[in-house]
Design a protein around this motif. Structure first.
Motif, PDB file in Angstrom:
ATOM      1  N   VAL A  76       0.842  -1.204   0.000  1.00 14.02           N
ATOM      2  CA  VAL A  76       0.000   0.000   0.000  1.00 14.02           C
ATOM      3  C   VAL A  76       0.880   1.258   0.000  1.00 14.02           C
ATOM      4  O   VAL A  76       0.620   2.226  -0.737  1.00 14.02           O
ATOM      5  CB  VAL A  76      -0.944   0.004   1.223  1.00 14.02           C
ATOM      6  CG1 VAL A  76      -1.670   1.337   1.353  1.00 14.02           C
ATOM      7  CG2 VAL A  76      -1.950  -1.130   1.111  1.00 14.02           C
ATOM      8  N   MET A  77       1.935   1.240   0.802  1.00 15.20           N
ATOM      9  CA  MET A  77       2.849   2.385   0.856  1.00 15.20           C
ATOM     10  C   MET A  77       3.557   2.583  -0.474  1.00 15.20           C
ATOM     11  O   MET A  77       3.769   3.713  -0.938  1.00 15.20           O
ATOM     12  CB  MET A  77       3.874   2.184   1.975  1.00 15.20           C
ATOM     13  CG  MET A  77       3.270   2.222   3.373  1.00 15.20           C
ATOM     14  SD  MET A  77       4.494   1.901   4.677  1.00 15.20           S
ATOM     15  CE  MET A  77       5.657   3.223   4.419  1.00 15.20           C
ATOM     16  N   GLU A  78       3.928   1.480  -1.146  1.00 14.39           N
ATOM     17  CA  GLU A  78       4.612   1.575  -2.442  1.00 14.39           C
ATOM     18  C   GLU A  78       3.722   2.223  -3.504  1.00 14.39           C
ATOM     19  O   GLU A  78       4.211   2.883  -4.422  1.00 14.39           O
ATOM     20  CB  GLU A  78       5.044   0.181  -2.899  1.00 14.39           C
ATOM     21  CG  GLU A  78       6.168  -0.414  -2.067  1.00 14.39           C
ATOM     22  CD  GLU A  78       6.463  -1.855  -2.451  1.00 14.39           C
ATOM     23  OE1 GLU A  78       5.783  -2.366  -3.392  1.00 14.39           O
ATOM     24  OE2 GLU A  78       7.334  -2.478  -1.807  1.00 14.39           O
ATOM     25  N   LEU A  79       2.412   2.028  -3.364  1.00 13.14           N
ATOM     26  CA  LEU A  79       1.477   2.639  -4.315  1.00 13.14           C
ATOM     27  C   LEU A  79       1.234   4.118  -4.008  1.00 13.14           C
ATOM     28  O   LEU A  79       0.567   4.815  -4.782  1.00 13.14           O
ATOM     29  CB  LEU A  79       0.132   1.896  -4.284  1.00 13.14           C
ATOM     30  CG  LEU A  79       0.131   0.447  -4.786  1.00 13.14           C
ATOM     31  CD1 LEU A  79      -1.251  -0.176  -4.617  1.00 13.14           C
ATOM     32  CD2 LEU A  79       0.551   0.392  -6.248  1.00 13.14           C
ATOM     33  N   GLY A  80       1.761   4.592  -2.898  1.00 12.93           N
ATOM     34  CA  GLY A  80       1.561   5.990  -2.527  1.00 12.93           C
ATOM     35  C   GLY A  80       0.243   6.254  -1.825  1.00 12.93           C
ATOM     36  O   GLY A  80      -0.215   7.404  -1.784  1.00 12.93           O
ATOM     37  N   LEU A  81      -0.350   5.206  -1.277  1.00 14.39           N
ATOM     38  CA  LEU A  81      -1.630   5.343  -0.587  1.00 14.39           C
ATOM     39  C   LEU A  81      -1.414   5.413   0.921  1.00 14.39           C
ATOM     40  O   LEU A  81      -0.492   4.800   1.453  1.00 14.39           O
ATOM     41  CB  LEU A  81      -2.537   4.158  -0.908  1.00 14.39           C
ATOM     42  CG  LEU A  81      -2.866   3.902  -2.377  1.00 14.39           C
ATOM     43  CD1 LEU A  81      -3.662   2.614  -2.518  1.00 14.39           C
ATOM     44  CD2 LEU A  81      -3.656   5.064  -2.955  1.00 14.39           C
ATOM     45  N   THR A  82      -2.293   6.149   1.595  1.00 16.02           N
ATOM     46  CA  THR A  82      -2.280   6.205   3.051  1.00 16.02           C
ATOM     47  C   THR A  82      -3.328   5.226   3.566  1.00 16.02           C
ATOM     48  O   THR A  82      -4.472   5.242   3.119  1.00 16.02           O
ATOM     49  CB  THR A  82      -2.614   7.621   3.557  1.00 16.02           C
ATOM     50  OG1 THR A  82      -1.672   8.548   3.011  1.00 16.02           O
ATOM     51  CG2 THR A  82      -2.576   7.686   5.071  1.00 16.02           C
ATOM     52  N   GLN A  83      -2.920   4.371   4.505  1.00 16.90           N
ATOM     53  CA  GLN A  83      -3.830   3.342   4.974  1.00 16.90           C
ATOM     54  C   GLN A  83      -4.598   3.815   6.203  1.00 16.90           C
ATOM     55  O   GLN A  83      -4.053   4.482   7.094  1.00 16.90           O
ATOM     56  CB  GLN A  83      -3.058   2.061   5.306  1.00 16.90           C
ATOM     57  CG  GLN A  83      -3.950   0.844   5.438  1.00 16.90           C
ATOM     58  CD  GLN A  83      -3.143  -0.453   5.513  1.00 16.90           C
ATOM     59  OE1 GLN A  83      -1.911  -0.439   5.460  1.00 16.90           O
ATOM     60  NE2 GLN A  83      -3.842  -1.559   5.644  1.00 16.90           N
ATOM     61  N   SER A  84      -5.906   3.478   6.224  1.00 17.60           N
ATOM     62  CA  SER A  84      -6.793   3.814   7.341  1.00 17.60           C
ATOM     63  C   SER A  84      -7.598   2.582   7.691  1.00 17.60           C
ATOM     64  O   SER A  84      -7.899   1.769   6.817  1.00 17.60           O
ATOM     65  CB  SER A  84      -7.718   4.968   6.948  1.00 17.60           C
ATOM     66  OG  SER A  84      -8.734   5.157   7.918  1.00 17.60           O
TER      67      SER A  84
END
Length: 444
Positions: free
Chosen positions: A366-374
């Motif tokens: 998820v971090m590699e895709l540039g997304l912030t996880q919630s």
């Protein structure tokens, strides 16, 4: 009752006369003492008009023929009953204006008893759905509307050829006689409405059946407007659906459903979304979750989806027979392809605390895709409510339970999600389908 129609000014003028008890638009109630004086004066040779003028009446208001009509009626009453007849005189709608001297005969009593029995038999034969059921004293009671009572009265009179039984049956049913006659007069209007209802229900039924009986009034209204260029109030649609017994096959809450517990709480993420689902930017808030689908003879498959919170569009999905980590990895790969490798700069991927989403490898991807996880709070499905809602709608619409193999299930999933994105109009999206609403937001 006078044949004149009195104005408000004339009524006030009439009521100033002490010989009048009260006056209305169509009638005047005279004082019994004045009636007695008028009869005595009339017998002495005075004309009706002269008597009324001497007692302060304006013949221009009450009409020149009114004194003569009144004296003729009062004379008959006086000759039969004397002065007491004026004190006990019956007045009102449906009355003759005279004291009833005719006693009730045995035939009258038998006729009323027969009418009562036949009315009660007709009431018992009325379909139970015609009444509304309520609990009274611990028992269920059928309550009929006024229109249903009028129908029973008319049916009883017509079936058994009962004459002069309207007043008695209205009293028995607890409705007014005038209301019954108004109901009879409105029969042509009801027939026209029935004919119009028969025409309107055809389109509703066509849409209802085409959607496999899984849409309600609001969905049907939006489909009408978008696909058939037809406009109909959703309250009317709901009324017609109830009238013609078109009930949507809706889901029922499962009281035994348990929210999965997170297995690695130390890898959970904060709830950044905080239930702020109503976004105006497509692609900013992405919701994800997994559900199971049973098909064939107890076989199970799993569906992983990503939903755009702003447009309610299912951006991507993946079907798998296994619940291992590959199901979420494939979902992420398909998500990247669906957005053409370009995510919103502030994109958030929100999920529950399932073991797939708390897994370190998934979080790294998820971090590699540039997304912030919630993540939702522990054991709180409401924090991801739109995703849960979609799965409920999906299971209402999809016929996967009748499938016998995975290929058929996959085709059914493709069909339903395509229909949901492109054709399922939603009230909260300005009556647009998710894809339409996405284009609308981008255009704005």
């Amino acid at each position: 009752m006078s044949k004149n129609i009195y104005t408000e000014f004339q009524i006030k003028e009439l009521e100033k006369n002490p010989n009048i008890i009260n006056a209305s638009e169509r009638s005047i109630s005279y004082n019994p003492e004045f009636k007695t004086k008028a009869i005595k004066a009339y017998k002495k040779g005075k004309s009706p008009s002269q008597i009324f003028i001497e007692h302060g009446f304006n013949l221009e208001i009450i009409g020149k023929e009114q004194p003569k009509r009144c004296l003729q009626r009062w004379r008959d009453t006086f000759e039969k009953f004397g002065e007491d007849g004026f004190l006990t005189e019956r007045r009102g709608k449906g009355s003759t204006g005279r004291l009833s001297s005719k006693p009730q005969t045995v035939e009258d009593q038998l006729r009323k008893a027969e009418a009562r029995i036949q009315f009660l038999e007709a009431e018992n034969g009325l379909p139970k759905k015609a009444g509304r059921v309520r609990k009274a004293g611990g028992e269920k009671e059928i309550i009929l509307s006024a229109a249903e009572k009028f129908y029973l009265i008319e049916k009883t009179i017509r079936t058994y050829q009962l004459k002069k039984a309207v007043s008695y049956l209205c009293k028995l049913a607890g409705v007014s006689r005038s209301g019954y006659y108004d109901w009879l007069k409105a029969s042509p209007i009801r027939e026209l409405r029935e004919e119009q209802d028969d025409l309107d229900i055809e389109l509703i039924k066509t849409i209802f059946l085409s959607k496999k009986e899984k849409v309600g009034a609001l969905q049907i209204k939006m489909i009408m407007e978008n696909d058939y260029s037809a406009v109909m109030n959703h309250k009317k649609i709901r009324r017609l659906m109830a009238k013609y017994s078109l009930f949507a096959k809706i889901r029922r809450a499962n009281p035994y459903r348990k929210v999965a517990k997170a297995t690695k709480e130390h890898l959970t993420c904060p709830n950044l979304l905080n239930r702020e689902f109503k976004q105006k930017e497509p692609g900013k808030i992405l919701l994800t979750d997994i559900t199971y689908l049973y098909y064939g003879k107890g076989q199970k498959t799993y569906l992983s989806c990503v939903k755009d919170a702003a447009t309610k569009e299912i951006v991507t999905y993946h079907l798998s027979t296994s619940l291992d980590m590959n199901i979420v990895y494939e979902t992420l790969n398909k998500l990247r392809q669906a957005v053409n490798y370009e995510f919103h700069p502030s994109a958030i991927l929100h999920s529950d605390q399932g073991f797939h989403y708390t897994h370190p490898l998934f979080q790294n991807k998820v971090m590699e895709l540039g997304l912030t996880q919630s993540m939702s709070r522990k054991g709180n499905c409401w924090d991801n409510a739109p995703m849960e809602s979609f799965f409920c709608h999906f299971k209402d619409l999809a016929e996967y339970k009748t499938c016998t193999n995975l290929t058929d299930v996959r085709e059914e999933v493709d069909r339903v999600i395509e229909e949901y994105n492109v054709c399922r109009y939603q009230w909260g999206l300005k009556k647009m389908a998710p894809v339409q609403y996405r284009d609308h937001l981008l255009a704005v």
